[in-house]
Design a protein around this motif. Structure first.
Motif, short mmCIF file in Angstrom:
data_model
loop_
_atom_site.label_atom_id
_atom_site.label_comp_id
_atom_site.label_asym_id
_atom_site.label_seq_id
_atom_site.Cartn_x
_atom_site.Cartn_y
_atom_site.Cartn_z
N ASP A 94 0.80 -1.22 0.00
CA ASP A 94 0.00 0.00 0.00
C ASP A 94 0.83 1.28 0.00
O ASP A 94 0.41 2.28 -0.56
N LEU A 95 1.98 1.26 0.62
CA LEU A 95 2.81 2.46 0.67
C LEU A 95 3.76 2.54 -0.53
O LEU A 95 3.85 3.57 -1.19
N LEU A 96 4.45 1.43 -0.81
CA LEU A 96 5.39 1.42 -1.93
C LEU A 96 4.75 1.04 -3.25
O LEU A 96 5.35 1.24 -4.31
N GLY A 97 3.57 0.44 -3.21
CA GLY A 97 2.85 0.10 -4.43
C GLY A 97 3.39 -1.09 -5.20
O GLY A 97 3.17 -1.21 -6.40
N LEU A 98 4.08 -2.00 -4.51
CA LEU A 98 4.60 -3.18 -5.19
C LEU A 98 3.46 -4.14 -5.52
O LEU A 98 2.44 -4.17 -4.84
N GLU A 99 3.65 -4.92 -6.57
CA GLU A 99 2.71 -6.00 -6.88
C GLU A 99 2.87 -7.08 -5.81
O GLU A 99 3.94 -7.22 -5.21
N GLN A 100 1.82 -7.87 -5.60
CA GLN A 100 1.87 -8.89 -4.55
C GLN A 100 3.01 -9.88 -4.77
O GLN A 100 3.70 -10.25 -3.82
#
Length: 117
Positions: free
Chosen positions: A46-52
Motif C-alpha cells: 500500500d505504501l510502496l505500491g509493489l505488486e503482490q
C-alpha cells in the motif's frame, strides 16, 4: 508432518508501534495487534505500491501467504480506525534483511519484547 517454517523477511522494525484514538483513555480502549510482518506487508503493497508477487518475493514468502497476511493486516487496521480501537504493532517471527531468523523453537531465540501499557 507440517511443512518446514519459511522465515519472513522485513526491512526494518516500524518506528512507531502504537496508535490510539485521541481523547479516549487507553484503559477504555480495545486493542488490535498487528504483527511486524503484517505491517511490512502493508508497507510494501500500500505504501510502496509493489505488486503482490514482487512484495512476497521481497519478504521471502509465497504470494498466497502474502495475500492472506495483507488481508489480515487491512482488516485489523480498518477495524481499529472505524471502531475506535487502539492498534499495537509488535511480535512475529522474522528476520531483518540479512540477520538470522529467530524461530521460537530454538533455545537461542529472543522472546518478543514485553508489552508496554
Amino acid at each position: 508432518m507440517p511443512r518446514p517454517y519459511k522465515c519472513r523477511r522485513i526491512s526494518e522494525i516500524p518506528k512507531v508501534a502504537y496508535y490510539k484514538p485521541a481523547g479516549i483513555p487507553l484503559s477504555m480502549l480495545e486493542e488490535n495487534q498487528l504483527s511486524t510482518e503484517e505491517a511490512e506487508a502493508l508497507r510494501l503493497k500500500d505504501l510502496l505500491g509493489l505488486e503482490q508477487a514482487q512484495a512476497a518475493l521481497q519478504m521471502n514468502i509465497s504470494r498466497p501467504t502474502f495475500q492472506r497476511m495483507l488481508y489480515s493486516a487491512r482488516y485489523k487496521v480498518a477495524d481499529a480506525l472505524l471502531n475506535g480501537k487502539a492498534l499495537r504493532i509488535e511480535g512475529g517471527v522474522f528476520e531483518i534483511d540479512a540477520r538470522p531468523c529467530c524461530q521460537r523453537q530454538t533455545p537461542s531465540c529472543q522472546p518478543d519484547p514485553p508489552k508496554q501499557t
